[in-house]
Design a protein around this motif. Structure first.
Motif, PDB file in Angstrom:
ATOM      1  N   VAL A  82     -20.612 -17.435  11.997  1.00 48.39           N
ATOM      2  CA  VAL A  82     -21.162 -17.895  10.730  1.00 48.39           C
ATOM      3  C   VAL A  82     -22.163 -16.833  10.300  1.00 48.39           C
ATOM      4  N   GLY A  83     -22.297 -16.604   9.015  1.00 50.48           N
ATOM      5  CA  GLY A  83     -23.231 -15.575   8.594  1.00 50.48           C
ATOM      6  C   GLY A  83     -23.690 -15.737   7.161  1.00 50.48           C
ATOM      7  N   ILE A  84     -24.823 -15.137   6.881  1.00 50.24           N
ATOM      8  CA  ILE A  84     -25.296 -14.976   5.510  1.00 50.24           C
ATOM      9  C   ILE A  84     -25.300 -13.481   5.252  1.00 50.24           C
ATOM     10  N   SER A  85     -24.550 -13.068   4.243  1.00 47.29           N
ATOM     11  CA  SER A  85     -24.463 -11.656   3.877  1.00 47.29           C
ATOM     12  C   SER A  85     -25.249 -11.414   2.593  1.00 47.29           C
ATOM     13  N   LEU A  89     -22.787  -5.155  -1.438  1.00 42.16           N
ATOM     14  CA  LEU A  89     -21.494  -5.816  -1.599  1.00 42.16           C
ATOM     15  C   LEU A  89     -21.639  -7.298  -1.924  1.00 42.16           C
ATOM     16  N   PHE A  90     -22.851  -7.828  -1.793  1.00 42.24           N
ATOM     17  CA  PHE A  90     -23.111  -9.252  -1.995  1.00 42.24           C
ATOM     18  C   PHE A  90     -24.382  -9.401  -2.835  1.00 42.24           C
ATOM     19  N   PRO A  91     -24.264  -9.439  -4.160  1.00 42.93           N
ATOM     20  CA  PRO A  91     -25.459  -9.503  -5.004  1.00 42.93           C
ATOM     21  C   PRO A  91     -26.254 -10.799  -4.835  1.00 42.93           C
ATOM     22  N   GLU A  92     -25.602 -11.862  -4.357  1.00 39.92           N
ATOM     23  CA  GLU A  92     -26.300 -13.106  -4.017  1.00 39.92           C
ATOM     24  C   GLU A  92     -26.072 -13.353  -2.535  1.00 39.92           C
ATOM     25  N   HIS A  93     -26.987 -14.038  -1.896  1.00 44.08           N
ATOM     26  CA  HIS A  93     -26.805 -14.369  -0.481  1.00 44.08           C
ATOM     27  C   HIS A  93     -25.556 -15.226  -0.336  1.00 44.08           C
ATOM     28  N   GLY A 125     -36.502 -18.871   3.185  1.00 46.42           N
ATOM     29  CA  GLY A 125     -37.043 -19.104   1.849  1.00 46.42           C
ATOM     30  C   GLY A 125     -36.083 -18.870   0.688  1.00 46.42           C
ATOM     31  N   LEU A 126     -34.793 -18.905   0.946  1.00 47.46           N
ATOM     32  CA  LEU A 126     -33.835 -18.736  -0.144  1.00 47.46           C
ATOM     33  C   LEU A 126     -33.822 -19.982  -1.025  1.00 47.46           C
ATOM     34  N   THR A 127     -33.494 -19.797  -2.305  1.00 49.31           N
ATOM     35  CA  THR A 127     -33.420 -20.946  -3.213  1.00 49.31           C
ATOM     36  C   THR A 127     -31.982 -21.340  -3.519  1.00 49.31           C
ATOM     37  N   ASN A 128     -31.055 -20.439  -3.338  1.00 48.45           N
ATOM     38  CA  ASN A 128     -29.639 -20.781  -3.454  1.00 48.45           C
ATOM     39  C   ASN A 128     -28.819 -19.777  -2.665  1.00 48.45           C
ATOM     40  N   ILE A 129     -27.661 -20.239  -2.263  1.00 47.35           N
ATOM     41  CA  ILE A 129     -26.724 -19.442  -1.471  1.00 47.35           C
ATOM     42  C   ILE A 129     -25.345 -19.734  -2.036  1.00 47.35           C
ATOM     43  N   VAL A 130     -24.469 -18.747  -2.031  1.00 48.76           N
ATOM     44  CA  VAL A 130     -23.102 -18.953  -2.505  1.00 48.76           C
ATOM     45  C   VAL A 130     -22.119 -18.760  -1.356  1.00 48.76           C
ATOM     46  N   SER A 131     -20.921 -19.270  -1.556  1.00 44.67           N
ATOM     47  CA  SER A 131     -19.799 -18.992  -0.653  1.00 44.67           C
ATOM     48  C   SER A 131     -18.643 -18.519  -1.511  1.00 44.67           C
ATOM     49  N   HIS A 132     -18.081 -17.356  -1.187  1.00 45.04           N
ATOM     50  CA  HIS A 132     -16.893 -16.828  -1.863  1.00 45.04           C
ATOM     51  C   HIS A 132     -15.677 -17.267  -1.061  1.00 45.04           C
ATOM     52  N   ILE A 133     -14.753 -17.961  -1.710  1.00 45.98           N
ATOM     53  CA  ILE A 133     -13.623 -18.534  -0.989  1.00 45.98           C
ATOM     54  C   ILE A 133     -12.324 -18.262  -1.744  1.00 45.98           C
ATOM     55  N   ASP A 154     -17.586 -20.472 -13.985  1.00 49.06           N
ATOM     56  CA  ASP A 154     -18.006 -19.407 -14.902  1.00 49.06           C
ATOM     57  C   ASP A 154     -18.980 -18.423 -14.260  1.00 49.06           C
ATOM     58  N   ALA A 155     -19.150 -18.502 -12.954  1.00 48.83           N
ATOM     59  CA  ALA A 155     -20.093 -17.621 -12.255  1.00 48.83           C
ATOM     60  C   ALA A 155     -19.494 -16.240 -12.032  1.00 48.83           C
ATOM     61  N   GLU A 156     -20.382 -15.235 -11.965  1.00 44.89           N
ATOM     62  CA  GLU A 156     -19.946 -13.880 -11.606  1.00 44.89           C
ATOM     63  C   GLU A 156     -19.538 -13.901 -10.136  1.00 44.89           C
ATOM     64  N   ARG A 157     -18.390 -13.311  -9.842  1.00 51.24           N
ATOM     65  CA  ARG A 157     -17.888 -13.305  -8.469  1.00 51.24           C
ATOM     66  C   ARG A 157     -17.203 -11.976  -8.198  1.00 51.24           C
TER      67      ARG A 157
END
Length: 170
Positions: A82-85, A89-93, A125-133, A154-157
């Motif tokens: 499991v990881g947070i990148s 290459l990953f503009p959002e966590h 202390g992150l406020t949001n995290i995304v998952s690309h699937i 409609d999010a940038e991906r």
């Protein structure tokens, strides 16, 4: 000179989330070089798999986030990662996960991803995290939804072939 950030060790009821070691490399490489890596832009060549393995560790030292191996506490068996990148290459966590064959369907990914997500929000202390699937990865889509993430159409991906699920801090 500043010291390197510590790689956390997280514990859940059944799991230990820990820094990777060279003992994890054979199973990691085997997965990344197989058809099981289809939803992770694989299968990968040996050199690319090694680059990904090193990337998952190096991010901790460069960005304070990265990959953690998922280990079953009772047996010591490594089940996946499991990881947070983050970074160029990953503009959002981005929260991601994979399990080795034989570990799926037992709730391990849900337990591990929830623990690392909560660490990201609470300790980091992150406020949001995304998952690309990948749209065809139905298991990961269902897992993201079980974790409370919401699909944003409609999010940038990274590309039109990728879905973005957003995890919001509590």
């Amino acid at each position: 000179m500043r010291g390197l950030p510590l790689i956390p060790t997280l514990e859940t009821e059944r799991l230990l989330l820990r820094a990777q070691t060279m003992q994890d490399w054979p199973a990691y490489a085997g997965l990344m070089m197989s058809d099981h890596a289809a939803f992770m832009e694989g299968p990968h060549a040996l050199g690319d798999a090694w680059g990904l393995f090193c990337h998952d560790l190096a991010q901790w030292h460069l960005l304070g986030v990265g990959g953690l191996m998922i280990e079953e506490r009772e047996t010591g068996q490594c089940l996946g990662q499991v990881g947070i990148s983050y970074g160029p290459l990953f503009p959002e966590h981005e929260l991601g996960w994979f399990l080795f064959p034989g570990a799926k369907g037992k709730g391990y990914a849900f337990e591990a991803a929830g623990a690392l997500r909560d660490w990201g929000f609470g300790v980091h202390g992150l406020t949001n995290i995304v998952s690309h699937i990948d749209p065809e990865n139905h298991r990961s889509r269902k897992l993201a939804e079980r974790l409370g993430a919401v699909l944003e159409t409609d999010a940038e991906r990274p590309g039109p072939e990728v879905l973005l699920y957003r995890h919001m801090a509590p």
